[in-house]
Enzyme design. Sequence first.
Site, PDB file in Angstrom:
ATOM      1  N   LYS A  10       0.847  -1.188   0.000  1.00 33.63           N
ATOM      2  CA  LYS A  10       0.000   0.000   0.000  1.00 33.63           C
ATOM      3  C   LYS A  10       0.884   1.240   0.000  1.00 33.63           C
ATOM      4  CE  LYS A  10      -3.359   2.537   2.814  1.00 33.63           C
ATOM      5  NZ  LYS A  10      -4.155   2.559   4.059  1.00 33.63           N
TER       6      LYS A  10
ATOM      7  N   GLU B  85      -8.883   6.412   7.264  1.00 31.83           N
ATOM      8  CA  GLU B  85      -7.438   6.596   7.098  1.00 31.83           C
ATOM      9  C   GLU B  85      -6.640   5.413   7.652  1.00 31.83           C
ATOM     10  OE1 GLU B  85      -5.320   8.595   5.665  1.00 31.83           O
ATOM     11  OE2 GLU B  85      -6.550  10.260   4.926  1.00 31.83           O
TER      12      GLU B  85
END
Length: 497
Positions: free
Chosen positions: A79, A343
Site C-alpha cells: 500500500k 485513514e
Amino acid sequence: MSDQNIKNLVILGGGTAGWMTASLMAKVLGKSINITLVESDKIGTVGVGEATIPPIINFNQALGLNEREFLKATKGTIKLGIQFENWLRQGESYMHAFGSIGKNFPFCDFHHFWRRSRASGQDSSLWDYSLNYQAAINNKFAHLAQIKGTNLPGISYAYHFDAGLYAQYLRSYSESKGIKRIEGTVKSVQVRPQDGFVETLILEDGQSIAGDLFVDCTGLAALLIEKTLGVDFEGWSHWLPCDRAMAVPSAGSKPIVPYTRSIAHAAGWQWRIPLQHRTGNGMVYSSKHWSDDEAREVLMGNLDGEALAEPRVIPFRTGRRTRQWDRNVVSIGLSSGFLEPLESTSIHLIQSAATRLIKSFPHQGIKAEEVAEFNRQSQVEIERIRDFIILHYKLNERRDSAFWRECESMSIPETLENKIELFRRTGKVFRDYDDLFTEVAWQQVMIGQGVFPEDHHTIADNLSEEQLSDLMNSLRTLVDGTVKSLPGHEQFLAGLS
C-alpha cells in the site's frame, strides 16, 4: 492505587487487537511476566481492518518478522497511499500518498515552491512530485530507501493483508514465545470489593483465570472496561456521522493496485482493498440517510469481482473511552474507542496502545500518575486522528445529497478550524506534538479537498523564476525516471513465492 507487583498479565480477547498485544508483550516482556490470552472460537471478530499505514513496518520489525513470510502468510500486498474518489466533487480524485513530496527544504515545505510555480504559470499537480503517488498509479513497487544518485528519500509503504490471517500468524508467533492461550467464554468477572480491581475471570467451563493486570481486547463488547468497570464512552457522531459498516469479500481483479480506494457515495463511502487472493470491500454509511438495503444495493453494485459471501452489517459508535486505562484494566482495540477506517488507523491504534503500555508498564504496583499519563497520551492521539478524519467530511463541495450538505455545514473542533484557516491564508501547517499525520499528509488532504493556499512562504521567493522552473522540472524528471525503472507491483508479489 496498588502496590502489588505485576507478574500475571491476562489478555481477554484474540483477533488482531489481542494477538498484536500478546506478540509485542511476549517479545519485550515475556522473560519477566507471565502472559495468558483468553479467547473463544465461538465469538467472532470484526476483522475488516485490512489496510495499514507505514508504522506497521516498525511493529513487524520489532517482532523480528520476515517480510516475505509475513506477506505470504497473510496474502498481503503493498500500500503506497489512499485514493479518495468523489470526496470533493463527483468525478474528482486525489491521493493521500505516503512519504515525502518534492524536496525537503529547511524551514519551508516543498508545496510553497510548488504554489509559487503555479502562480508563475507552471501547470502542474502537487502529486507530479510525489514518488509514491506516481508509483501507485503506475502499479509499480520496489524497496527503495533513496532515489539513486540523490539524497532524496525513496518509497514509503504499508500493507494490505487479511486481518484474520494476520491474527493467526501472530498467534503462532506468540505461542512460540511462551504465551499461554486458553479457549473459553467468560461467564463472570470477580472484582475486589475494596477498590473494584479485576481479580479473576470465571469461564463457562468453570476455569478461573487470575491476573494482576488485564487487557480488554473484547472489541465493541468492551466486557471489562465498560460492562465490568463502567467506564464511560464519549461519542463523536456530531462530527463523524457514519454509524454503520457493511463488509463483503469479492473475487480479486487485475491489476492488483498498490493503494487503497475510498469512493464517496451519497450517504457514506466505500473501501476497496486488493489482496493477493481476493478484494476486501465495505461501505461506511449513515443510518440516518441510508437504510441497510440501500447501502447493500450500492455496495453490491460497485464490486469489481464476484461477491464471495453475503455482506455483514457492523453497527458502531465513533468516539473514545473516557479512560483507556482504569484501575487494573487497559482497553486496546475497539473496546477503547472507534474511528471509522477512512485513514486506516484502527490497527495503528492497537500498535500504539500496546507500545504505550510497554513504556508505561507498572513494575511495583499500579501508580495513579502513570495511569493518568497513559490516558492523557491516549486522548491526545485519538483526538488528533479524529480531527484529520473530520477534515475529509467538512471540506466537500458536493451538493447532491443531504448527507454531504450536512457535513459541509457542521461545526468542527476549534483546533481543526484554526488549522484549515491558517493553511488557507498562508499555506502553513504545523504538526502538533504526537500527531500521527505529517505536515505532508495534511497538505495533501486539504489541497485535494479544495483548499488552495492564498500565499506561500517568503523563502520560496529566494529562487529566481529560472531557478524555480529548473527545480520543478528536474524534480519531475527525476520522479518520472525513477518510476519508469521500478518493477511492477504484481512482479514484486510474484517474487514472494
